[in-house]
Each structure stands twice: as C-alpha cells, then as structure tokens.
Design a protein around this motif. Structure first.
Motif, PDB file in Angstrom:
ATOM      1  N   ARG A  97       2.275   5.827  -1.967  1.00  0.00           N
ATOM      2  CA  ARG A  97       2.334   4.675  -2.880  1.00  0.00           C
ATOM      3  C   ARG A  97       2.246   3.380  -2.080  1.00  0.00           C
ATOM      4  NH1 ARG A  97       6.763   7.507  -4.681  1.00  0.00           N
ATOM      5  NH2 ARG A  97       8.215   5.789  -4.263  1.00  0.00           N
ATOM      6  N   ARG A  98       2.978   3.311  -0.991  1.00  0.00           N
ATOM      7  CA  ARG A  98       2.951   2.115  -0.142  1.00  0.00           C
ATOM      8  C   ARG A  98       1.554   1.857   0.404  1.00  0.00           C
ATOM      9  NH1 ARG A  98       3.306   1.454   5.458  1.00  0.00           N
ATOM     10  NH2 ARG A  98       4.316  -0.482   6.185  1.00  0.00           N
ATOM     11  N   ALA A  99       0.855   2.932   0.769  1.00  0.00           N
ATOM     12  CA  ALA A  99      -0.477   2.783   1.359  1.00  0.00           C
ATOM     13  C   ALA A  99      -1.452   2.078   0.422  1.00  0.00           C
ATOM     14  CB  ALA A  99      -1.030   4.160   1.745  1.00  0.00           C
ATOM     15  N   ALA A 100      -1.256   2.227  -0.880  1.00  0.00           N
ATOM     16  CA  ALA A 100      -2.155   1.561  -1.821  1.00  0.00           C
ATOM     17  C   ALA A 100      -2.138   0.052  -1.637  1.00  0.00           C
ATOM     18  CB  ALA A 100      -1.770   1.932  -3.258  1.00  0.00           C
ATOM     19  N   LEU A 101      -0.985  -0.498  -1.252  1.00  0.00           N
ATOM     20  CA  LEU A 101      -0.907  -1.933  -1.006  1.00  0.00           C
ATOM     21  C   LEU A 101      -1.349  -2.288   0.416  1.00  0.00           C
ATOM     22  CD1 LEU A 101       2.390  -3.064  -2.788  1.00  0.00           C
ATOM     23  CD2 LEU A 101       0.055  -2.975  -3.675  1.00  0.00           C
ATOM     24  N   VAL A 102      -0.943  -1.503   1.390  1.00  0.00           N
ATOM     25  CA  VAL A 102      -1.264  -1.844   2.774  1.00  0.00           C
ATOM     26  C   VAL A 102      -2.767  -1.762   3.026  1.00  0.00           C
ATOM     27  CG1 VAL A 102      -0.851  -1.274   5.199  1.00  0.00           C
ATOM     28  CG2 VAL A 102       1.001  -1.043   3.530  1.00  0.00           C
ATOM     29  N   ILE A 109       2.273   4.879  12.180  1.00  0.00           N
ATOM     30  CA  ILE A 109       1.041   5.666  12.021  1.00  0.00           C
ATOM     31  C   ILE A 109       0.350   5.300  10.720  1.00  0.00           C
ATOM     32  CG2 ILE A 109       0.187   8.002  11.626  1.00  0.00           C
ATOM     33  CD1 ILE A 109       2.271   8.989  13.657  1.00  0.00           C
ATOM     34  N   ALA A 110       1.125   5.162   9.652  1.00  0.00           N
ATOM     35  CA  ALA A 110       0.542   4.789   8.362  1.00  0.00           C
ATOM     36  C   ALA A 110      -0.203   3.468   8.454  1.00  0.00           C
ATOM     37  CB  ALA A 110       1.638   4.709   7.302  1.00  0.00           C
ATOM     38  N   ASP A 111       0.372   2.498   9.134  1.00  0.00           N
ATOM     39  CA  ASP A 111      -0.259   1.183   9.201  1.00  0.00           C
ATOM     40  C   ASP A 111      -1.524   1.202  10.050  1.00  0.00           C
ATOM     41  OD1 ASP A 111       1.796   0.400   7.614  1.00  0.00           O
ATOM     42  OD2 ASP A 111       2.646  -1.057   9.003  1.00  0.00           O
ATOM     43  N   HIS A 112      -1.529   1.976  11.133  1.00  0.00           N
ATOM     44  CA  HIS A 112      -2.752   2.083  11.932  1.00  0.00           C
ATOM     45  C   HIS A 112      -3.860   2.753  11.118  1.00  0.00           C
ATOM     46  CE1 HIS A 112      -1.426   0.472  15.747  1.00  0.00           C
ATOM     47  NE2 HIS A 112      -0.345   1.218  15.718  1.00  0.00           N
ATOM     48  N   LYS A 160       9.164  -4.076   0.511  1.00  0.00           N
ATOM     49  CA  LYS A 160       8.591  -4.778   1.658  1.00  0.00           C
ATOM     50  C   LYS A 160       7.079  -4.892   1.522  1.00  0.00           C
ATOM     51  CE  LYS A 160       8.654  -6.381   5.979  1.00  0.00           C
ATOM     52  NZ  LYS A 160       9.318  -7.645   6.378  1.00  0.00           N
ATOM     53  N   ALA A 161       6.423  -3.833   1.043  1.00  0.00           N
ATOM     54  CA  ALA A 161       4.972  -3.856   0.881  1.00  0.00           C
ATOM     55  C   ALA A 161       4.549  -4.875  -0.172  1.00  0.00           C
ATOM     56  CB  ALA A 161       4.465  -2.465   0.524  1.00  0.00           C
ATOM     57  N   GLN A 178     -10.050   5.603  -6.367  1.00  0.00           N
ATOM     58  CA  GLN A 178      -9.294   6.672  -5.719  1.00  0.00           C
ATOM     59  C   GLN A 178      -7.912   6.190  -5.298  1.00  0.00           C
ATOM     60  OE1 GLN A 178     -11.281   8.422  -2.342  1.00  0.00           O
ATOM     61  NE2 GLN A 178      -9.654   9.901  -1.963  1.00  0.00           N
ATOM     62  N   ILE A 179      -7.858   4.973  -4.767  1.00  0.00           N
ATOM     63  CA  ILE A 179      -6.577   4.441  -4.299  1.00  0.00           C
ATOM     64  C   ILE A 179      -5.591   4.288  -5.455  1.00  0.00           C
ATOM     65  CG2 ILE A 179      -5.483   2.434  -3.220  1.00  0.00           C
ATOM     66  CD1 ILE A 179      -8.125   2.025  -1.674  1.00  0.00           C
TER      67      ILE A 179
END
Length: 249
Positions: A163-168, A129-132, A207-208, A150-151
């Motif tokens: 935190r991971r979402a900032a890279l993805v 879900i996070a990646d979509h 991994k990110a 913001q990111i």
C-alpha cells in the motif's frame, strides 16, 4: 589547484583505474559488493533494519558505483537476469543493487523492467529496499502513466509495504511544476489514494501521505492546502505537521 594544474601534476605513466569486471552471476556480483564492506557495519545494519536477512556491510555509494559500471557494459536482458538473481539472493545489498541496475530514465522497451519491479513489490518488508525499488519504478511510471491502473490495485493490498509503495512509486507526480493534463489527472488520482489512507493509523502509511503532500507543497501549495483542509484533521499530528512544513504560515 586548477584543473590545468591537476592535469600537469598527474604522472604521465600513471596506470588508469582497472575497469570493474562484469559479474558472471549474482554470486559474483555479491562477492564484488562484499569487497566494499565496511568492517563492523553489517551488524549495525542488521540491528537498524530489523529484518532477518544477510547484510554485507557495504554502503549505498559503493553499490551505486558498481551497478553503474555493470550497467554500462551489459545489455538489458543480461541486466534483468542479474537483477533478478540479486533480488532472489535476499541479501540486503543484493536487493539494493538489483533495484539500482534497473534505475534508469530511458529504457526502451521497458515492459520487462516494469514487470520485474512489480513482482518485487509484494515482497517488500523494509523501507530501504522498498524505496530503492520504488525509485527504479518511478522512472517506469513516468514513462507510461497507464501503469497507475496496476498500482491502484496495490492500495487495497493487505500488505502495508505494498500500500505504501503506491505513494512512493508515484512521487515524481508531486514534483511537477507544470504538469500536462494527463499528469494533472494522474496527480489527482494519487491524491484520492492518499485521502483513502488517512484513516490508516500505521506510521509508515501516515509518513508516506505526509511525504507526498510535502513534496507537492513545493510545487502546488494551493492543492496541498485544499487536501489538508479536507483531510488534515484525520491525519496523525506528526504527518499533518510534516505535510504542511513548506506551506505559508
């Protein structure tokens, strides 16, 4: 069979496929998605994702086809309302569909779209879900790089998924062959975040970082090597190996 032959063989009186109806609300949208469910798949998905929520058993290509049909028939305000309803359902496929409703390169104005995606990020609890959702957000980041401000706050979140979402969500910056000056500056900013993540031992964070560097290596191998020379020793072995996968031996 050639295209001409396929046209000739198609019956003239064959009915055209029925248009996909626009769902009146999230419940109706979920009902359409449920019609695409693969028998037995819901249980497999629940076991795989390991997050306690409803799984319908529908596959992503079917969800993608539905959301594309819905997008083509409704305006942005309706799409936003439907997306939020699907997200709030907390059904796995509903959240995937919500993200796909907002995945579009050109949206003007897009402030409401970005704001909605940003409110979802602190609710991430699973990679799919996070990646979509991040895929939808990537379009909005590249449309307005000031959103990196913001990111950047996400990099300090106690929630690993944020935190991971900032890279993805910034991955497109790693894939530019000829970045403009502002894109180069943005890339360097994200690489600073990645460097700050190196001491984090969480597998998904490592991994990110590896994912970002691996993508960057296809477009700027020199900069990737510089990063690894400076920080590679601190990365987990699997992440360091993946980051260097496409670099010259």
């Amino acid at each position: 069979m050639t295209e001409a032959e396929s046209v000739q063989d198609w019956p003239e009186d064959a009915p055209e496929p029925a248009p996909v109806p626009v769902p009146a609300d999230a419940d109706a949208a979920l009902a359409q998605i449920a019609e695409c469910a693969v028998p037995g798949k819901a249980a497999d998905m629940a076991a795989y994702h390991k997050v306690d929520r409803v799984y319908l058993g529908a596959v992503v290509p079917d969800i993608d086809a539905l959301t594309k049909a819905w997008r083509a028939q409704i305006g942005l305000e309706e799409r936003l309302a439907l997306a939020q309803g699907l997200w709030d359902s907390n059904v796995h496929e509903g959240r995937v569909a919500a993200a796909k409703l907002l995945t579009q390169a050109r949206i003007r104005p897009d402030d409401a779209v970005w704001a909605m995606i940003a409110t979802w990020v602190p609710q991430f609890d699973a990679w799919a879900i996070a990646d979509h959702a991040c895929s939808a957000g990537q379009k909005r980041v590249m449309a307005d790089l000031s959103r990196l401000d913001q990111i950047e706050s996400w990099t300090q979140s106690p929630l690993m998924w944020q935190r991971r979402a900032a890279l993805v969500i910034t991955l497109p910056l790693a894939k530019l062959n000829f970045p403009k000056s502002e894109e180069t500056a943005a890339r360097e900013r994200v690489l600073d975040w990645a460097a700050s993540y190196v001491p984090d031992r969480d597998w998904f964070i490592q991994k990110a970082v590896a994912w970002w560097l691996r993508d960057l290596s296809k477009h700027d191998p020199v900069r990737t090597q510089v990063f690894l020379d400076a920080h590679g020793a601190g990365m987990k072995a699997f992440a360091r190996k993946e980051a260097a996968q496409y670099l010259p031996a």
